[in-house]
Motif scaffolding. Structure first.
Motif, short mmCIF file in Angstrom:
data_model
loop_
_atom_site.label_atom_id
_atom_site.label_comp_id
_atom_site.label_asym_id
_atom_site.label_seq_id
_atom_site.Cartn_x
_atom_site.Cartn_y
_atom_site.Cartn_z
N UNK A 1 0.83 -1.18 0.00
CA UNK A 1 0.00 0.00 0.00
C UNK A 1 0.88 1.24 0.00
N UNK A 2 2.04 1.18 0.59
CA UNK A 2 2.97 2.29 0.58
C UNK A 2 3.41 2.62 -0.83
N UNK A 3 3.49 1.59 -1.68
CA UNK A 3 3.90 1.79 -3.05
C UNK A 3 2.87 2.61 -3.81
N UNK A 4 1.58 2.38 -3.56
CA UNK A 4 0.51 3.13 -4.21
C UNK A 4 0.55 4.60 -3.83
N UNK A 5 0.82 4.88 -2.55
CA UNK A 5 0.93 6.28 -2.11
C UNK A 5 2.10 6.95 -2.79
N UNK A 62 -5.29 -0.01 -6.18
CA UNK A 62 -5.38 -0.16 -4.72
C UNK A 62 -6.51 -1.12 -4.36
N UNK A 63 -7.66 -0.98 -5.03
CA UNK A 63 -8.78 -1.89 -4.77
C UNK A 63 -8.39 -3.32 -5.08
N UNK A 64 -7.68 -3.51 -6.18
CA UNK A 64 -7.25 -4.85 -6.57
C UNK A 64 -6.29 -5.44 -5.54
N UNK A 65 -5.32 -4.61 -5.12
CA UNK A 65 -4.36 -5.07 -4.10
C UNK A 65 -5.07 -5.40 -2.80
N UNK A 66 -6.04 -4.57 -2.42
CA UNK A 66 -6.80 -4.81 -1.20
C UNK A 66 -7.54 -6.14 -1.32
N UNK A 67 -8.14 -6.38 -2.49
CA UNK A 67 -8.85 -7.64 -2.71
C UNK A 67 -7.92 -8.83 -2.60
N UNK A 68 -6.72 -8.72 -3.19
CA UNK A 68 -5.74 -9.80 -3.11
C UNK A 68 -5.31 -10.05 -1.68
N UNK A 69 -5.04 -8.96 -0.95
CA UNK A 69 -4.62 -9.11 0.45
C UNK A 69 -5.74 -9.71 1.29
N UNK A 70 -6.95 -9.27 1.02
CA UNK A 70 -8.10 -9.79 1.76
C UNK A 70 -8.27 -11.28 1.50
N UNK A 71 -8.14 -11.69 0.25
CA UNK A 71 -8.26 -13.12 -0.09
C UNK A 71 -7.16 -13.93 0.58
N UNK A 72 -5.93 -13.43 0.56
CA UNK A 72 -4.82 -14.15 1.19
C UNK A 72 -5.03 -14.25 2.70
N UNK A 73 -5.51 -13.17 3.30
CA UNK A 73 -5.75 -13.19 4.75
C UNK A 73 -6.83 -14.22 5.08
N UNK A 74 -7.87 -14.28 4.27
CA UNK A 74 -8.94 -15.25 4.50
C UNK A 74 -8.41 -16.67 4.35
N UNK A 75 -7.61 -16.91 3.33
CA UNK A 75 -7.02 -18.24 3.14
C UNK A 75 -6.17 -18.63 4.34
N UNK A 76 -5.33 -17.70 4.81
CA UNK A 76 -4.48 -17.99 5.96
C UNK A 76 -5.31 -18.24 7.21
N UNK A 77 -6.35 -17.45 7.40
CA UNK A 77 -7.22 -17.65 8.55
C UNK A 77 -7.90 -19.02 8.49
N UNK A 78 -8.36 -19.39 7.30
CA UNK A 78 -8.97 -20.72 7.14
C UNK A 78 -7.98 -21.83 7.48
N UNK A 79 -6.72 -21.67 7.06
CA UNK A 79 -5.69 -22.67 7.38
C UNK A 79 -5.45 -22.76 8.88
#
Length: 114
Positions: A1-5, A62-79
């Motif tokens: 996210x720092x990269x987008x700023x 930014x929306x795309x990156x947020x979506x990717x991070x959200x998906x990865x976080x959900x996957x990790x939480x499920x694991x």
């Protein structure tokens, strides 16, 4: 996210620099004030449109990156949840077996005391 700023800051800086350059160029151009104002207004509108386009691009990224991070976080939480459930099931049986063994030992000791 720092990269987008950082990218947004660079884009804003470039657009601001271009705007200053255009304004200075027009102010020193040998034309009538009315014509210069028309050109300034047109160029300002062009720069506004460019800024809006760049904003849209950065916003989508930014929306795309947020979506990717959200998906990865959900996957990790499920694991993690799955791992905790598996561990619970594994150790639940182990603990139940040990508790059962302790109960039998206590019963044996109590029978011996009778």
């Amino acid at each position: 996210m720092g990269k987008g700023k950082n990218t947004a800051g660079i884009i804003a800086g470039l657009l601001a620099g271009a705007a200053v350059g255009v304004v200075l160029g027009m102010l020193y151009a040998p034309e009538e004030g009315k014509e210069t104002r028309k050109k300034l207004k047109a160029k300002a509108n062009d720069l506004k449109d460019q800024a809006l386009d760049e904003y849209d691009k950065v916003s989508e990224k930014v929306k795309s990156e947020y979506g990717n991070l959200s998906d990865k976080a959900k996957e990790n939480l499920d694991k993690v949840v799955s791992s905790v459930k598996d561990s619970y099931e594994k150790y639940k049986h182990t603990a139940a077996n040990k508790a059962s063994g302790v109960v039998k030992e206590v019963e044996t000791e109590l029978d011996a005391l009778k």
